[in-house]
Design a protein around this motif. Structure first.
Motif, PDB file in Angstrom:
ATOM      1  N   UNK A  66     -10.480  20.572  18.815  1.00 49.10           N
ATOM      2  CA  UNK A  66     -10.039  21.357  18.476  1.00 49.10           C
ATOM      3  C   UNK A  66     -11.000  21.988  17.124  1.00 49.10           C
ATOM      4  N   UNK A  67     -10.993  23.443  16.915  1.00 49.38           N
ATOM      5  CA  UNK A  67     -11.786  23.914  15.942  1.00 49.38           C
ATOM      6  C   UNK A  67     -11.194  23.583  14.607  1.00 49.38           C
ATOM      7  N   UNK A  68     -11.956  22.903  13.604  1.00 49.19           N
ATOM      8  CA  UNK A  68     -11.252  22.399  12.321  1.00 49.19           C
ATOM      9  C   UNK A  68     -12.641  22.459  11.515  1.00 49.19           C
ATOM     10  N   UNK A  69     -12.224  21.863  10.116  1.00 51.99           N
ATOM     11  CA  UNK A  69     -13.484  21.727   9.346  1.00 51.99           C
ATOM     12  C   UNK A  69     -14.514  20.558   9.751  1.00 51.99           C
ATOM     13  N   UNK A  70     -13.761  19.696  10.560  1.00 53.20           N
ATOM     14  CA  UNK A  70     -14.662  18.434  11.085  1.00 53.20           C
ATOM     15  C   UNK A  70     -15.190  18.829  12.503  1.00 53.20           C
ATOM     16  N   UNK A  71     -15.166  20.117  13.007  1.00 54.28           N
ATOM     17  CA  UNK A  71     -15.808  20.268  14.206  1.00 54.28           C
ATOM     18  C   UNK A  71     -17.330  19.855  14.185  1.00 54.28           C
ATOM     19  N   UNK A  72     -18.067  19.953  13.383  1.00 52.60           N
ATOM     20  CA  UNK A  72     -19.528  19.460  13.354  1.00 52.60           C
ATOM     21  C   UNK A  72     -19.759  18.233  13.708  1.00 52.60           C
ATOM     22  N   UNK A  73     -18.989  17.301  12.957  1.00 53.70           N
ATOM     23  CA  UNK A  73     -19.044  15.953  13.072  1.00 53.70           C
ATOM     24  C   UNK A  73     -18.473  15.465  14.509  1.00 53.70           C
ATOM     25  N   UNK A  74     -17.242  16.109  14.827  1.00 57.14           N
ATOM     26  CA  UNK A  74     -16.965  15.717  16.067  1.00 57.14           C
ATOM     27  C   UNK A  74     -17.657  15.900  17.271  1.00 57.14           C
ATOM     28  N   UNK A  75     -18.442  16.983  17.220  1.00 57.31           N
ATOM     29  CA  UNK A  75     -19.359  17.352  18.231  1.00 57.31           C
ATOM     30  C   UNK A  75     -20.452  16.648  18.014  1.00 57.31           C
ATOM     31  N   UNK A  76     -20.990  16.258  16.942  1.00 58.66           N
ATOM     32  CA  UNK A  76     -22.076  15.125  17.017  1.00 58.66           C
ATOM     33  C   UNK A  76     -21.651  13.999  17.696  1.00 58.66           C
ATOM     34  N   UNK A  77     -20.718  13.419  17.272  1.00 59.16           N
ATOM     35  CA  UNK A  77     -20.186  12.289  17.695  1.00 59.16           C
ATOM     36  C   UNK A  77     -20.084  12.338  19.399  1.00 59.16           C
ATOM     37  N   UNK A  78     -19.726  13.351  19.996  1.00 61.81           N
ATOM     38  CA  UNK A  78     -19.462  13.463  21.359  1.00 61.81           C
ATOM     39  C   UNK A  78     -20.826  13.554  22.057  1.00 61.81           C
ATOM     40  N   UNK A  79     -21.663  14.312  21.318  1.00 60.58           N
ATOM     41  CA  UNK A  79     -23.160  14.473  22.009  1.00 60.58           C
ATOM     42  C   UNK A  79     -23.827  12.794  22.089  1.00 60.58           C
ATOM     43  N   UNK A  80     -23.722  12.103  20.927  1.00 60.46           N
ATOM     44  CA  UNK A  80     -24.215  10.784  20.800  1.00 60.46           C
ATOM     45  C   UNK A  80     -23.598  10.043  21.815  1.00 60.46           C
ATOM     46  N   UNK A  81     -22.352  10.120  21.938  1.00 57.43           N
ATOM     47  CA  UNK A  81     -21.646   9.197  22.845  1.00 57.43           C
ATOM     48  C   UNK A  81     -22.060   9.394  24.470  1.00 57.43           C
ATOM     49  N   UNK A  82     -22.327  10.734  24.719  1.00 55.84           N
ATOM     50  CA  UNK A  82     -22.536  11.100  26.002  1.00 55.84           C
ATOM     51  C   UNK A  82     -24.072  10.662  26.272  1.00 55.84           C
ATOM     52  N   UNK A  83     -25.060  10.761  25.445  1.00 58.84           N
ATOM     53  CA  UNK A  83     -26.529  10.409  25.618  1.00 58.84           C
ATOM     54  C   UNK A  83     -26.697   9.041  25.603  1.00 58.84           C
ATOM     55  N   UNK A  84     -25.855   8.065  24.938  1.00 60.10           N
ATOM     56  CA  UNK A  84     -25.710   6.690  24.815  1.00 60.10           C
ATOM     57  C   UNK A  84     -25.165   6.068  26.223  1.00 60.10           C
ATOM     58  N   UNK A  85     -24.842   6.924  26.951  1.00 60.25           N
ATOM     59  CA  UNK A  85     -24.032   6.038  28.224  1.00 60.25           C
ATOM     60  C   UNK A  85     -24.923   6.200  29.511  1.00 60.25           C
TER      61      UNK A  85
END
Length: 165
Positions: free
Chosen positions: A146-165
């Motif tokens: 969801x768009x929020x003030x935490x969008x940036x960090x949530x996206x960073x976590x999702x990308x990190x998780x995806x590339x480390x799998x």
């Protein structure tokens, strides 16, 4: 005559020494400890689908910033692709397919139309990973942030998780 050969040999030695010194200086000192000027990427990638405004749009800017944060941490390559033309799902679907064909480790979409097109493609592409930022329906291979003030960090976590799998 003999003196000329010594002078020539001495001059040759000076030129050779000067050339070696110049080569070492121009190559950075030969210490090998310098950081490369360009970022060295891994074989992982995260791809963002946006509306026609690209990564500078209000919704897309924090998503792109989060992707860049993840890239700095993981050395994954991040790219974006704006959808041009009519603001319809039918128009956006080929853009999502392009990102899937590029074999992105994770395809992110931001905005109503890119998000809906991504969900449509995700239903037919179960092996790929997708993130829809904004309104969306979570499914097996689609994560919704969801768009929020935490969008940036949530996206960073999702990308990190995806590339480390």
């Amino acid at each position: 005559m003999r003196r000329r050969s010594w002078v020539a040999a001495g001059a040759g030695a000076v030129v050779l020494t000067g050339g070696l010194i110049a080569a070492i200086v121009l190559s950075g000192g030969g210490d090998g400890g310098q950081e490369p000027r360009a970022r060295q990427y891994t074989d992982h990638s995260a791809c963002l689908l946006t509306d026609g405004r690209g990564v500078t749009g209000d919704e897309a800017a924090p998503v792109w910033a989060g992707m860049e944060d993840a890239s700095l941490a993981t050395h994954a390559k991040v790219t974006s692709l704006p959808v041009f033309g009519p603001d319809t799902v039918a128009n956006a679907v080929p853009y999502v397919n392009t990102l899937v064909q590029r074999r992105c480790d994770i395809v992110l979409a931001v905005g109503r139309t890119p998000g809906a097109a991504t969900e449509e493609v995700a239903a037919r592409t179960p092996a790929a990973r997708f993130v829809v930022v904004g309104d969306g329906r979570k499914s097996g291979n689609v994560t919704v942030i969801q768009q929020s003030r935490d969008t940036r960090s949530a996206v960073a976590r999702a990308v990190k998780d995806a590339v480390h799998k």
